[in-house]
Every structure is written in C-alpha cells, then in structure tokens.
Write an enzyme that holds these catalytic residues in place. Structure first.
Site, PDB file in Angstrom:
ATOM      1  N   LYS A  20       0.919  -1.052  -0.024  1.00 50.52           N
ATOM      2  CA  LYS A  20       0.220  -0.067  -0.058  1.00 50.52           C
ATOM      3  C   LYS A  20       0.806   1.221  -0.159  1.00 50.52           C
ATOM      4  CE  LYS A  20      -3.187  -2.521   3.233  1.00 50.52           C
ATOM      5  NZ  LYS A  20      -3.271  -2.385   4.646  1.00 50.52           N
ATOM      6  N   GLY A  21       2.124   0.862   0.287  1.00 50.46           N
ATOM      7  CA  GLY A  21       3.153   2.309   0.699  1.00 50.46           C
ATOM      8  C   GLY A  21       3.186   3.288  -0.506  1.00 50.46           C
TER       9      GLY A  21
ATOM     10  N   GLU B 235       7.889   2.523  -6.085  1.00 50.17           N
ATOM     11  CA  GLU B 235       7.750   1.873  -4.563  1.00 50.17           C
ATOM     12  C   GLU B 235       8.121   3.358  -3.723  1.00 50.17           C
ATOM     13  OE1 GLU B 235       6.852   0.298  -2.527  1.00 50.17           O
ATOM     14  OE2 GLU B 235       7.834  -1.354  -2.196  1.00 50.17           O
TER      15      GLU B 235
ATOM     16  N   ASP C 179      14.732  -0.201   0.984  1.00 44.03           N
ATOM     17  CA  ASP C 179      15.318  -0.427   2.426  1.00 44.03           C
ATOM     18  C   ASP C 179      16.381  -1.479   2.543  1.00 44.03           C
ATOM     19  OD1 ASP C 179      15.930  -0.170   5.296  1.00 44.03           O
ATOM     20  OD2 ASP C 179      14.355  -1.510   5.976  1.00 44.03           O
TER      21      ASP C 179
ATOM     22  N   LYS D  34      17.311   3.690   1.300  1.00 41.40           N
ATOM     23  CA  LYS D  34      18.055   3.970   2.622  1.00 41.40           C
ATOM     24  C   LYS D  34      19.306   3.215   2.157  1.00 41.40           C
ATOM     25  CE  LYS D  34      14.749   3.223   5.829  1.00 41.40           C
ATOM     26  NZ  LYS D  34      14.198   2.548   7.327  1.00 41.40           N
TER      27      LYS D  34
ATOM     28  N   VAL E 242      10.964   5.840   8.848  1.00 42.73           N
ATOM     29  CA  VAL E 242      10.046   7.078   8.531  1.00 42.73           C
ATOM     30  C   VAL E 242       8.737   6.932   8.133  1.00 42.73           C
ATOM     31  CG1 VAL E 242      12.133   8.508   7.591  1.00 42.73           C
ATOM     32  CG2 VAL E 242      11.088   6.876   6.322  1.00 42.73           C
TER      33      VAL E 242
ATOM     34  N   ASP F  23       4.104   3.826   6.344  1.00 40.95           N
ATOM     35  CA  ASP F  23       3.293   3.661   7.812  1.00 40.95           C
ATOM     36  C   ASP F  23       4.308   3.077   8.977  1.00 40.95           C
ATOM     37  OD1 ASP F  23       3.440   0.790   6.476  1.00 40.95           O
ATOM     38  OD2 ASP F  23       2.451   0.244   8.246  1.00 40.95           O
TER      39      ASP F  23
ATOM     40  N   ARG G 285       0.037   6.990   7.304  1.00 41.68           N
ATOM     41  CA  ARG G 285       0.232   6.945   5.942  1.00 41.68           C
ATOM     42  C   ARG G 285      -0.297   8.307   5.312  1.00 41.68           C
ATOM     43  NH1 ARG G 285       1.383   1.808   3.892  1.00 41.68           N
ATOM     44  NH2 ARG G 285       0.377   0.148   5.119  1.00 41.68           N
TER      45      ARG G 285
HETATM   46  P1  IMP Z   1      13.010  -3.855   2.122  1.00 42.32           P
HETATM   47  O1  IMP Z   1      12.351  -5.126   1.420  1.00 42.32           O
HETATM   48  O2  IMP Z   1      13.726  -4.141   3.134  1.00 42.32           O
HETATM   49  O3  IMP Z   1      13.575  -2.947   0.968  1.00 42.32           O
HETATM   50  O4  IMP Z   1      11.716  -3.152   2.233  1.00 42.32           O
HETATM   51  C1  IMP Z   1      10.672  -2.794   1.708  1.00 42.32           C
HETATM   52  C2  IMP Z   1       9.541  -2.260   2.450  1.00 42.32           C
HETATM   53  O5  IMP Z   1       9.799  -2.305   3.817  1.00 42.32           O
HETATM   54  C3  IMP Z   1       8.957  -1.053   1.952  1.00 42.32           C
HETATM   55  O6  IMP Z   1       8.110  -1.122   0.663  1.00 42.32           O
HETATM   56  C4  IMP Z   1       8.176  -0.407   3.294  1.00 42.32           C
HETATM   57  O7  IMP Z   1       6.979  -0.991   3.094  1.00 42.32           O
HETATM   58  C5  IMP Z   1       8.985  -1.017   4.485  1.00 42.32           C
HETATM   59  N1  IMP Z   1       9.720  -0.096   4.885  1.00 42.32           N
HETATM   60  C6  IMP Z   1      11.202  -0.116   5.061  1.00 42.32           C
HETATM   61  N2  IMP Z   1      11.633   1.043   5.691  1.00 42.32           N
HETATM   62  C7  IMP Z   1      10.676   1.741   6.073  1.00 42.32           C
HETATM   63  C8  IMP Z   1      10.372   2.897   6.797  1.00 42.32           C
HETATM   64  O8  IMP Z   1      11.378   3.527   7.332  1.00 42.32           O
HETATM   65  N3  IMP Z   1       9.267   3.247   7.102  1.00 42.32           N
HETATM   66  C9  IMP Z   1       8.114   2.601   6.674  1.00 42.32           C
HETATM   67  N4  IMP Z   1       8.189   1.640   6.035  1.00 42.32           N
HETATM   68  C10 IMP Z   1       9.308   1.019   5.600  1.00 42.32           C
HETATM   69 MG    MG Z   2       5.935  -1.334   0.554  1.00 41.63          MG
END
Ligand code: IMP
Ligand code: MG
Length: 177
Positions: free
Chosen positions: A41-42, A97, A101, A129, A151, A157, A163
């Site tokens: 949803k982000g 997206e 992260d 990040k 964040v 969220d 959100r």
């Molecule tokens: P990744 O797979 O670790 O790159 O993370 C992807 C998902 O984690 C993102 O699409 C977000 O939904 C969530 N996410 C990662 N960091 C944050 C943050 O700082 N705030 C909110 N959601 C986060």
């Molecule tokens: Mg996401």
C-alpha cells in the site's frame, strides 16, 4: 505513550521533488507511454502524486507484496498477495515504490517482473536507505536518499498508521511527548 514524529522533509519539499521526478521521467520517456506498477500500500500516495506530474501517456496497475508484518525489520521472505491485473508484454514498465530499505522486496520483485516480456523495467522510489542494503537494487529514479531511520508519511506507515501525513517524518515509537 504516543509516537514522536519529527519532520525530515516538509510537504513543500516532497511536493517539489515529486514534481521534478515527474518532469525527469516525462523527458526520459518522451515519445513513449509508460506503464506504472505501484506497490501497495505504501507507494499509492506517491504514485498518485507522481502520475499527476507526468506529461506522457500513463497506464497504472497495482501489486501487493509483503515482506514486513507490522514490525520494522524485514523478514527477507517476499510473498505476492495480489498480482497485476494486466500483462506486461511490450510495455515500458516503471515500478513505483515508497522506499528501498534492505532491497529484499525489490530484488525479488524486479526479477519477477523482468520475466514477463516487457520492453523495459525501471524503478522509481520515493526514498532510498542505502546504508541498510542487503541485496543489490538499481534505483533509476530516487526522491530522497535518507539515513538509517524509520520514516512515515506520504504513504509510509508504522503499524499501518501515519500513511496520511503530507510530509515525511522520522518516528520514534512510543516516545514520551
Ligand atoms: P525492503 O524489502 O527491506 O527493501 O523493504 C521494503 C518495504 O519495507 C518497503 O516497501 C516499506 O513498506 C517497508 N519499509 C522499509 N523501511 C521503512 C521505513 O522507514 N518506514 C516505513 N516502511 C518501511
Ligand atoms: Mg512497501
């Protein structure tokens, strides 16, 4: 106890950057049309604001994947909860997206989408990040590179909250006011 949120980027700063990204994308894809794949949803709020600033023809589809529950740490396991409605064959695909992260979600997703016969697949992320990266992900369009902090806002969220904030803030869970 309530969560403390400190502003990282103001509403004006985010809107200005989204406008720039829309202009850049419109220039890069001039003469073509793009198919936006927004990740639920982000990314919804960012994707909606971004497409308003894109001046070439746009179509949109949505996909839902999960790698996080309500926690702030990635599980490393990615599951498709809702797949795309339309095929990607021949399309210029731009994945939108909220944040990259660890890179777990996007490395899986880009790999998956690249096997569907599109003309191209690129990635636009509002936030990046890099310090947290576990898997290599090429981010073609980045809104802001941010430090290692959790964040919220503009679609992002914390436990499904915040959100709706029109700015991006750093959340300190359960901090006293
Ligand atoms: P990744 O797979 O670790 O790159 O993370 C992807 C998902 O984690 C993102 O699409 C977000 O939904 C969530 N996410 C990662 N960091 C944050 C943050 O700082 N705030 C909110 N959601 C986060
Ligand atoms: Mg996401």
């Amino acid at each position: 106890m309530s969560d403390k949120i400190s502003v990282l980027y103001t509403e004006e700063q985010v809107n200005a950057r989204v406008r720039e990204l829309g202009e850049e994308i419109s220039r890069d894809y001039a003469g073509k049309s793009i198919h936006i794949v927004a990740i639920l949803k982000g990314a919804t709020i960012f994707a909606c604001e971004l497409v308003k600033r894109i001046t070439i023809p746009v179509t949109m589809d949505f996909m839902s994947v999960s790698s996080y529950g309500d926690a702030t740490e990635s599980s490393g396991v990615v599951k498709i909860n809702k797949d795309l409605d339309e095929p990607l064959e021949g399309k210029e695909v731009l994945v939108v997206e909220d944040i990259v992260d660890t890179g777990n979600t996007l490395s899986y997703l880009l790999d998956n989408l690249q096997k569907r016969g599109s003309a191209s697949v690129k990635l636009c992320a509002l936030l990046n990040k890099p310090e947290r990266r576990l898997k290599d992900v090429k981010v073609d369009y980045t809104g802001f590179v941010i430090p290692d902090a959790f964040v919220v806002g503009f679609g992002l969220d914390y436990a499904q909250k915040y959100r709706n904030l029109p700015y991006i803030g750093i959340v300190e869970p359960g901090a006293d006011d």
